[in-house]
Design a protein around this motif. Structure first.
Motif, PDB file in Angstrom:
ATOM      1  N   PHE A  17       0.813  -1.205   0.000  1.00  0.00           N
ATOM      2  CA  PHE A  17       0.000   0.000   0.000  1.00  0.00           C
ATOM      3  C   PHE A  17       0.850   1.260   0.000  1.00  0.00           C
ATOM      4  O   PHE A  17       0.493   2.256  -0.629  1.00  0.00           O
ATOM      5  CB  PHE A  17      -0.967   0.012   1.178  1.00  0.00           C
ATOM      6  CG  PHE A  17      -2.202  -0.792   0.919  1.00  0.00           C
ATOM      7  CD1 PHE A  17      -3.018  -0.518  -0.158  1.00  0.00           C
ATOM      8  CD2 PHE A  17      -2.547  -1.830   1.759  1.00  0.00           C
ATOM      9  CE1 PHE A  17      -4.150  -1.262  -0.409  1.00  0.00           C
ATOM     10  CE2 PHE A  17      -3.677  -2.580   1.522  1.00  0.00           C
ATOM     11  CZ  PHE A  17      -4.481  -2.300   0.437  1.00  0.00           C
ATOM     12  N   GLN A  18       1.978   1.228   0.688  1.00  0.00           N
ATOM     13  CA  GLN A  18       2.867   2.385   0.661  1.00  0.00           C
ATOM     14  C   GLN A  18       3.407   2.614  -0.746  1.00  0.00           C
ATOM     15  O   GLN A  18       3.494   3.750  -1.217  1.00  0.00           O
ATOM     16  CB  GLN A  18       4.009   2.198   1.656  1.00  0.00           C
ATOM     17  CG  GLN A  18       3.556   2.342   3.092  1.00  0.00           C
ATOM     18  CD  GLN A  18       4.650   1.995   4.085  1.00  0.00           C
ATOM     19  OE1 GLN A  18       5.696   1.477   3.715  1.00  0.00           O
ATOM     20  NE2 GLN A  18       4.396   2.268   5.358  1.00  0.00           N
ATOM     21  N   LEU A  20       1.914   1.732  -3.477  1.00  0.00           N
ATOM     22  CA  LEU A  20       0.774   2.210  -4.248  1.00  0.00           C
ATOM     23  C   LEU A  20       0.555   3.706  -4.029  1.00  0.00           C
ATOM     24  O   LEU A  20       0.349   4.460  -4.982  1.00  0.00           O
ATOM     25  CB  LEU A  20      -0.484   1.438  -3.857  1.00  0.00           C
ATOM     26  CG  LEU A  20      -1.779   1.869  -4.518  1.00  0.00           C
ATOM     27  CD1 LEU A  20      -1.718   1.631  -6.014  1.00  0.00           C
ATOM     28  CD2 LEU A  20      -2.940   1.116  -3.901  1.00  0.00           C
ATOM     29  N   VAL A  21       0.631   4.132  -2.799  1.00  0.00           N
ATOM     30  CA  VAL A  21       0.451   5.550  -2.491  1.00  0.00           C
ATOM     31  C   VAL A  21       1.547   6.382  -3.131  1.00  0.00           C
ATOM     32  O   VAL A  21       1.282   7.436  -3.722  1.00  0.00           O
ATOM     33  CB  VAL A  21       0.399   5.766  -0.966  1.00  0.00           C
ATOM     34  CG1 VAL A  21       0.505   7.245  -0.614  1.00  0.00           C
ATOM     35  CG2 VAL A  21      -0.879   5.182  -0.388  1.00  0.00           C
ATOM     36  N   LEU A  22       2.775   5.919  -3.057  1.00  0.00           N
ATOM     37  CA  LEU A  22       3.883   6.655  -3.670  1.00  0.00           C
ATOM     38  C   LEU A  22       3.708   6.759  -5.182  1.00  0.00           C
ATOM     39  O   LEU A  22       3.932   7.835  -5.772  1.00  0.00           O
ATOM     40  CB  LEU A  22       5.219   5.990  -3.337  1.00  0.00           C
ATOM     41  CG  LEU A  22       5.686   6.132  -1.888  1.00  0.00           C
ATOM     42  CD1 LEU A  22       6.945   5.290  -1.663  1.00  0.00           C
ATOM     43  CD2 LEU A  22       5.961   7.587  -1.557  1.00  0.00           C
ATOM     44  N   ASP A  23       3.310   5.667  -5.817  1.00  0.00           N
ATOM     45  CA  ASP A  23       3.094   5.693  -7.267  1.00  0.00           C
ATOM     46  C   ASP A  23       1.959   6.643  -7.635  1.00  0.00           C
ATOM     47  O   ASP A  23       2.050   7.376  -8.629  1.00  0.00           O
ATOM     48  CB  ASP A  23       2.791   4.287  -7.794  1.00  0.00           C
ATOM     49  CG  ASP A  23       4.017   3.390  -7.809  1.00  0.00           C
ATOM     50  OD1 ASP A  23       5.141   3.926  -7.688  1.00  0.00           O
ATOM     51  OD2 ASP A  23       3.845   2.165  -7.944  1.00  0.00           O
ATOM     52  N   THR A  24       0.908   6.633  -6.858  1.00  0.00           N
ATOM     53  CA  THR A  24      -0.211   7.531  -7.119  1.00  0.00           C
ATOM     54  C   THR A  24       0.198   8.984  -6.943  1.00  0.00           C
ATOM     55  O   THR A  24      -0.178   9.852  -7.737  1.00  0.00           O
ATOM     56  CB  THR A  24      -1.393   7.189  -6.197  1.00  0.00           C
ATOM     57  OG1 THR A  24      -1.706   5.801  -6.346  1.00  0.00           O
ATOM     58  CG2 THR A  24      -2.607   8.018  -6.521  1.00  0.00           C
ATOM     59  N   GLU A  25       0.972   9.253  -5.906  1.00  0.00           N
ATOM     60  CA  GLU A  25       1.463  10.616  -5.690  1.00  0.00           C
ATOM     61  C   GLU A  25       2.337  11.073  -6.858  1.00  0.00           C
ATOM     62  O   GLU A  25       2.237  12.210  -7.312  1.00  0.00           O
ATOM     63  CB  GLU A  25       2.233  10.710  -4.380  1.00  0.00           C
ATOM     64  CG  GLU A  25       1.351  10.645  -3.151  1.00  0.00           C
ATOM     65  CD  GLU A  25       2.140  10.592  -1.865  1.00  0.00           C
ATOM     66  OE1 GLU A  25       3.386  10.405  -1.903  1.00  0.00           O
ATOM     67  OE2 GLU A  25       1.515  10.731  -0.801  1.00  0.00           O
ATOM     68  N   ILE A  46       1.494   2.005 -12.159  1.00  0.00           N
ATOM     69  CA  ILE A  46       0.459   2.123 -11.130  1.00  0.00           C
ATOM     70  C   ILE A  46      -0.523   0.962 -11.219  1.00  0.00           C
ATOM     71  O   ILE A  46      -0.919   0.391 -10.198  1.00  0.00           O
ATOM     72  CB  ILE A  46      -0.262   3.487 -11.247  1.00  0.00           C
ATOM     73  CG1 ILE A  46       0.703   4.587 -10.812  1.00  0.00           C
ATOM     74  CG2 ILE A  46      -1.524   3.518 -10.409  1.00  0.00           C
ATOM     75  CD1 ILE A  46       0.199   5.973 -11.030  1.00  0.00           C
ATOM     76  N   SER A  49       1.111  -1.990  -9.643  1.00  0.00           N
ATOM     77  CA  SER A  49       1.089  -1.875  -8.182  1.00  0.00           C
ATOM     78  C   SER A  49      -0.293  -2.172  -7.625  1.00  0.00           C
ATOM     79  O   SER A  49      -0.428  -2.845  -6.593  1.00  0.00           O
ATOM     80  CB  SER A  49       1.526  -0.476  -7.747  1.00  0.00           C
ATOM     81  OG  SER A  49       2.866  -0.252  -8.065  1.00  0.00           O
TER      82      SER A  49
END
Length: 104
Positions: A17-18, A20-25, A46, A49
């Motif tokens: 999840f971390q 995923l969040v980094l890729d989304t950011e 993304i 991920s």
């Protein structure tokens, strides 16, 4: 042993999840400046991920369901084998909860 496995699964899930969040950011930061191939490459990363996170969630869900079902079966077997001990344990737990509730 089960606690270690659950903790390990939880750590893997959190890491996914971390990521995923980094890729989304990154996608949000670069979406204005990226065009064409760069945007497609980032979207593909993304998606990968997301798929990995979903797979991990499904694996963890299945594992937790199996262990939960095993715990329910073991508890039912124990209660059916030792009904009076189970009543005593339940009464003791209820008494302790009552003591803690009245202290507050």
């Amino acid at each position: 042993m089960a606690r270690k496995t659950a903790k390990n699964a939880q750590e893997i899930l959190m890491a996914d999840f971390q990521a995923l969040v980094l890729d989304t950011e990154r996608l949000l930061e670069h979406s204005a400046s990226l065009a064409g191939d760069q945007a497609e490459e980032l979207r593909a990363q993304i998606k990968e991920s997301l798929l990995k996170a979903r797979e991990t969630i499904e694996e963890t869900k299945g594992s937790l369901q199996e262990r939960g079902q095993a715990a329910v079966v073991a508890a039912e077997d124990y209660v059916q084998t030792n009904p009076w001990q189970s009543v005593g344990i339940a009464a003791g737990v209820g008494f302790l909860i009552g003591l803690l509730a009245t202290r507050r």
